[in-house]
Every structure is written in structure tokens, then in C-alpha cells.
Design a protein around this motif. Structure first.
Motif, mmCIF file in Angstrom:
data_model
loop_
_atom_site.group_PDB
_atom_site.id
_atom_site.type_symbol
_atom_site.label_atom_id
_atom_site.label_comp_id
_atom_site.label_asym_id
_atom_site.label_seq_id
_atom_site.Cartn_x
_atom_site.Cartn_y
_atom_site.Cartn_z
ATOM 1 N N HIS A 39 -10.008 4.233 -2.924
ATOM 2 C CA HIS A 39 -10.901 3.093 -2.665
ATOM 3 C C HIS A 39 -11.231 3.025 -1.165
ATOM 4 N N GLY A 40 -12.515 2.814 -0.862
ATOM 5 C CA GLY A 40 -12.938 2.695 0.535
ATOM 6 C C GLY A 40 -12.203 1.573 1.259
ATOM 7 N N GLY A 41 -11.874 0.526 0.527
ATOM 8 C CA GLY A 41 -11.123 -0.587 1.108
ATOM 9 C C GLY A 41 -9.713 -0.178 1.492
ATOM 10 N N VAL A 42 -9.112 0.692 0.682
ATOM 11 C CA VAL A 42 -7.767 1.201 0.986
ATOM 12 C C VAL A 42 -7.816 2.024 2.271
ATOM 13 N N ASP B 67 -1.685 5.979 -8.009
ATOM 14 C CA ASP B 67 -2.872 5.748 -8.855
ATOM 15 C C ASP B 67 -3.550 4.400 -8.570
ATOM 16 N N LYS B 68 -2.771 3.416 -8.126
ATOM 17 C CA LYS B 68 -3.360 2.090 -7.897
ATOM 18 C C LYS B 68 -4.280 2.054 -6.662
ATOM 19 N N LEU B 69 -4.316 3.152 -5.889
ATOM 20 C CA LEU B 69 -5.168 3.199 -4.695
ATOM 21 C C LEU B 69 -6.578 3.693 -5.008
ATOM 22 N N ILE B 70 -6.820 4.082 -6.254
ATOM 23 C CA ILE B 70 -8.107 4.665 -6.642
ATOM 24 C C ILE B 70 -9.223 3.614 -6.694
ATOM 25 N N GLY B 71 -10.388 3.996 -6.148
ATOM 26 C CA GLY B 71 -11.545 3.109 -6.174
ATOM 27 C C GLY B 71 -12.633 3.620 -7.094
ATOM 28 N N PRO C 185 -12.632 5.928 -10.390
ATOM 29 C CA PRO C 185 -11.787 6.680 -11.338
ATOM 30 C C PRO C 185 -12.470 7.938 -11.875
ATOM 31 N N LEU D 218 0.825 -1.215 0.000
ATOM 32 C CA LEU D 218 0.000 0.000 0.000
ATOM 33 C C LEU D 218 0.862 1.269 0.000
#
Lengths: 139, 168
Positions: free
Chosen positions: B64-67, B52-56, B58, B33
Motif C-alpha cells: 500500500h502506498g500509505g504503508v 500480507d496486511k501491508l498490501i494495497g 491485491p 507495521l
């Protein structure tokens, strides 16, 4: 369940950068229910001693699956965001096995979707985790 | 009565930072993360560097809420582990060289975790702090809060219970 619907949902999930980063895949979707699978990945390990996946990755799977279930509800909300999510962890997922979440959107009002979800590994008798959540509904 | 001379400040800092580094670097998911920990005395601040990979979502875009949930859970677990390590380290019961060699304390197990989403997680760095509300012999209760630009406007907070590993 129509194959088209799964294909659209699969594309939708794959358009989410973080869902893609976790290699999530839609197994089934429709009528307020969704099933999403997340393969085992050593990068997601939370306990280096045992190799068990971090709870955070399970939360992410639950959240994604819950949102997908809400979006697939017959009332067809156009947008959704998580208001709150509670996860209960029954046990660590067995290292090396994929985790599959099944979410049911059991009630929708004009503003809120209520969702329950369960996550399993290969052992379908003993859940890894359960979750309940409330999601916003936009029209 | 003559007191022993205090340890040189650099030695103290080095020991504490090495222990924190050993704890954080041992967990692949924390690295995945991109979470780092800053320390002021025994207080920790977790920093989630935007990627960018943390986006839920776009379209907004939003984290992302999970992040967000994961970030708070990582922060809560670290606060709990750090509190235990700190006490043992400062009393001299724990040798930091052992930690660095990979002999780490066992990870607390999450029993349940509740996260409230207060605002959209924006595509930028996020910060979080956790406080251990109660640390018993078997169970611990921890609260965590995350913010971005404005400390007084958190975008999420969480309450969690953990099963504390036994030291045997």
C-alpha cells in the motif's frame, strides 16, 4: 448518490488488505469524490505521551481516499497508482475520535489524475490535515 | 596527561542498543507495521518485514502506498529523535535507564510530508534510511529513501519538515 455504488466501492476498499487492517469504511463515493472513515485504534498511536494517531496512518487514509476519488471519476480509469502525495498536518487528531477524509479528483488527463483531500476528526471546523496528490491513470 | 581508559565495548553497545530499543518500542504504530531498526554506530536502517496486511493492491500484488509513506515517516522521525538522543547519551546528559523506564523525549511533530513513488513496492521486505538535512532549534528538515532488493533502485523517497520539541 446510489446505494449500489457505495456498496461496490465498500467491497473494493475492503478487498484491500491494508485498508481492512485499518478498518476503513466508505461513507460516500461518486463523480470523482470519495469520503472514507478510519476509526480510532490504539495500535495506530504515534505519540505514546498523548495517544495521537501516527501521521503515517493519516497518510494511508489520504492515499486510499485519493485513489478512490480518482477511480470514481466519470472518465472511469481502470487502474490507478499514486505518483506523489504531499500531506500538511494542521494538528494532531483528537485521541478517541475517528478520522474522516474527503478527497476530490478535480482534474483528469489521459495519464494523470489530480486530487485534493482534507481530513477531519469530530471538529469539522478545523482540519487535521490536507493533502494534494497526483495519481497515474490506466485505461 | 593520562586519559581515562575507554569504556568496555560491550557496555557502549548495550547502552546504545537499549536507547534505540526504548525509542522504537514506545510507539505502537511502529510495532503495528512491523518496523525494526538496525544500527551501525549512529547510522540507522529501518527494516519493514513483509506481511500480507501491508498490501494495497491485491492484484499485482503491491505494498500500500500509505504503508510506504508511513514507513518513510517513521524512519524520518526516528532519525531525528535518534540524533538528539545520541548527542545527549554520548555527552552523558541523558541516562538510558530513564529511557528504558519510559521517560522518553517528546516526539517531533510532522509539519508536512511529501512522498514520491518511484516504483511498485513489491511483496517483500523493505529498507529505509533517513538523513537530517537541517536540525534547527524549532524546525528540522529530513529526507528519507526506501529500497527493496537493490539499494541503487529506491522505490520511494520523501522530504519532510518537523517541529522540534523544546527541551523544557
Amino acid at each position: 448518490m446510489s446505494q449500489d455504488k457505495i456498496e461496490i466501492a465498500r467491497k473494493f476498499i475492503q478487498a484491500i488488505p491494508h485498508a481492512r487492517a485499518l478498518s476503513m469504511d466508505v461513507v460516500a463515493i461518486g463523480e470523482g469524490e470519495a469520503t472514507i472513515r478510519m476509526p480510532y485504534d490504539p495500535r495506530l498511536i504515534g505519540d505514546p505521551e498523548t495517544g495521537v494517531i501516527h501521521g503515517g496512518a493519516v497518510s494511508t487514509l489520504m492515499d486510499t481516499c485519493g485513489g478512490a476519488a480518482a477511480m470514481s471519476h466519470p472518465s472511469l480509469p481502470s487502474t490507478t497508482a499514486t505518483l506523489d502525495l504531499r500531506i500538511d498536518y494542521m494538528r494532531g487528531a483528537t485521541p478517541g475520535q475517528a478520522i474522516t477524509a474527503h478527497a476530490v479528483c478535480y482534474h483528469v488527463t489521459r495519464s494523470v489524475a489530480f486530487v485534493r483531500a482534507t481530513a477531519f476528526d469530530d471538529d469539522r471546523e478545523r482540519p487535521v490535515a490536507t493533502a494534494t496528490g497526483a495519481f497515474t491513470v490506466g485505461n | 596527561m593520562a586519559r581515562p581508559a575507554p569504556e568496555p565495548v560491550q557496555k557502549v553497545k548495550q547502552r546504545r542498543d537499549a536507547a534505540l530499543r526504548a525509542l522504537a518500542q514506545s510507539v505502537p504504530y511502529i510495532q503495528f507495521l512491523g518496523i525494526a531498526f538496525e544500527r551501525r554506530g549512529d547510522e540507522l536502517t529501518a527494516v519493514l518485514t513483509y506481511d500480507d496486511k501491508l498490501i494495497g493492491n491485491p492484484f499485482l500484488p503491491a505494498i500500500h502506498g500509505g504503508v510506504t509513506a508511513a514507513f518513510l515517516e517513521v524512519t524520518a522521525i526516528m532519525a531525528l529523535s535518534w540524533q538528539r538522543v545520541w548527542d545527549q547519551m554520548e555527552s552523558g546528559a541523558l541516562d538510558v535507564a530513564m529511557l528504558e523506564a519510559g521517560k522518553l523525549p517528546r516526539t517531533p511533530k510532522t509539519i508536512d510530508f511529501t512522498v514520491d513513488y518511484l516504483r511498485t513496492g513489491l511483496p517483500r521486505d523493505a529498507y529505509a534510511r533517513a538523513s537530517v538535512t537541517r536540525a534547527g532549534r524549532r524546525y528540522a528538515s529530513v529526507q528519507a529513501e526506501a529500497w527493496q532488493d537493490n539499494r541503487a533502485r529506491p522505490f520511494a523517497h520523501a522530504t519532510a519538515h518537523f517541529l522540534v520539541p523544546r527541551d523544557d
